[in-house]
Design an enzyme around this catalytic site. Structure first.
Site, PDB file in Angstrom:
ATOM      1  N   ARG A   1      -3.515 -10.107   5.194  1.00 18.43           N
ATOM      2  CA  ARG A   1      -4.121 -10.076   3.863  1.00 18.43           C
ATOM      3  C   ARG A   1      -3.067  -9.548   2.899  1.00 18.43           C
ATOM      4  NH1 ARG A   1      -6.867  -6.521   0.412  1.00 18.43           N
ATOM      5  NH2 ARG A   1      -8.548  -7.513  -0.790  1.00 18.43           N
TER       6      ARG A   1
ATOM      7  N   LYS B   1       0.825  -1.214   0.000  1.00 21.31           N
ATOM      8  CA  LYS B   1       0.000   0.000   0.000  1.00 21.31           C
ATOM      9  C   LYS B   1       0.858   1.262   0.000  1.00 21.31           C
ATOM     10  CE  LYS B   1      -4.388  -1.793   1.686  1.00 21.31           C
ATOM     11  NZ  LYS B   1      -5.422  -1.747   2.739  1.00 21.31           N
TER      12      LYS B   1
END
Length: 274
Positions: free
Chosen positions: A256, A222
Site C-alpha cells: 500500500r 511513514k
C-alpha cells in the site's frame, strides 16, 4: 497463491500487487496523496493505473496522529462521489474504501468499491463486521490498539509478533462468524507502535504466514522511515522502497503506497530474483 471474491469476480493473487493511496481529505500527512475532488482523483487514478496499481485505496478520513475526526456523513460525502467517478472511468480496476464506519462501507460499496480496508479490525463499531459480511466483499483487517481517540498511543509490548498473532487469531474468528469469506491481514505499521516495534515487525513479518492470509504492507513514507533518517515524509521515497523490498522478501502480497512506479519496479525486480 490466494484468491479474492470481489462482488462475484474471482481475483487470483499469484504474485505481489500494488495498492495506490488516494485521500479525499484536506489533511492527510503526505500532501501529494490528497485528491479533494472527483476530477483530481480521476487524474491521480489514471496515473496510478498506468504505473501499475492493481488496487486503488480511497479514504475520506485522515488517521494520522492529531487528525480531526469527522462524522460518517461527511466522510461519506467525500468518498462516495470519488469512488463512483473512478469506478465508472476504470471499471476493471479494484477499489477499496478506507473506513471504519459501517454506514460509509455501505455507501462506498454501492458506489462501486470492491474491498473494505478497516484500520479498526471491526472493533470501533459493533456492526462493522456483520455489515462487511452481508456485502460479500473482501476485508482488510488491520492491527490497532485502543479506541478512535487513543489508537496512536504506544504502550510497551513485550513481544509485538506474539501480540499481533493473538489479535489476528481472535479477529479472523470474529470475521468468519460475521460471514466474511476473504480476509487480508495488515499488521498496522505506525499505528500505536514504537519505531523499534515497527522494525521488529518488519523483520519477522514472514511469521504471520501461519495465519494463511495474504499480508498487506503499509509503510509508505511513514514516521519510522523519516524519523530514523531525520528527514521529511517528502524525502522518504527511497526509504519506503527499501522497506517495501524487505517486506516482499518476507512474503508481503500487497504494497500500500503513495508512489506506484517505484513499488511496481520493486515487485518486478523481486520476481526476477525469485
Amino acid at each position: 497463491m490466494f484468491t479474492l471474491n470481489c462482488k462475484g469476480t474471482l481475483i487470483t493473487l499469484e504474485h505481489p500487487v500494488v495498492m495506490g493511496i488516494i485521500n479525499a481529505t484536506p489533511d492527510s500527512f503526505f500532501g501529494a496523496s490528497r485528491a479533494a475532488t472527483s476530477a483530481a482523483a480521476l487524474t491521480k487514478a489514471e496515473t496510478m493505473i498506468k504505473e501499475g496499481a492493481f488496487i486503488l485505496d480511497i479514504g475520506g478520513q485522515s488517521t494520522r496522529p492529531g487528525s480531526v475526526q469527522i462524522g460518517a456523513n461527511e466522510e461519506m460525502d467525500r468518498v462516495a462521489p470519488v469512488i463512483e467517478s473512478v469506478k465508472k472511468a476504470f471499471p476493471s480496476t479494484l477499489i477499496s474504501v478506507d473506513t471504519y464506519h459501517p454506514t460509509v462501507v455501505i455507501a462506498a460499496v454501492n458506489a462501486g468499491a470492491d474491498i473494505v480496508n478497516d484500520i479498526s479490525g471491526g472493533r470501533f463499531f459493533d456492526n462493522m463486521l456483520s455489515t462487511v459480511g452481508s456485502l460479500n466483499v473482501p476485508y482488510i483487517c488491520m492491527h490497532s490498539r485502543g479506541t478512535i481517540e487513543n489508537m496512536h498511543e504506544k504502550p510497551q509490548s513485550n513481544n509485538i509478533i506474539t501480540e499481533i498473532l493473538d489479535y489476528f487469531i481472535e479477529r479472523i474468528d470474529a470475521c468468519n462468524q460475521a460471514g466474511i469469506k476473504d480476509i487480508i491481514i495488515d499488521p498496522g505499521f505506525g499505528f500505536g507502535k514504537t519505531i523499534a516495534d515497527n522494525f521488529a515487525l518488519l523483520k519477522e513479518l514472514e511469521s504471520l504466514q501461519i495465519l494463511r492470509k495474504p499480508l498487506l504492507l503499509g509503510v509508505s513514507r511513514k514516521s519510522s522511515i523519516y524519523q530514523t533518517l531525520k528527514i521529511t515524509p517528502e524525502e522518504s521515497l527511497n526509504g519506503t522502497t527499501v522497506l517495501n523490498t524487505v517486506g516482499l522478501m518476507n512474503k508481503a502480497m500487497m504494497l500500500r503506497v503513495h508512489d506506484i512506479k517505484e513499488a511496481s519496479q520493486a515487485i518486478q525486480l523481486y520476481q526476477m530474483m525469485k
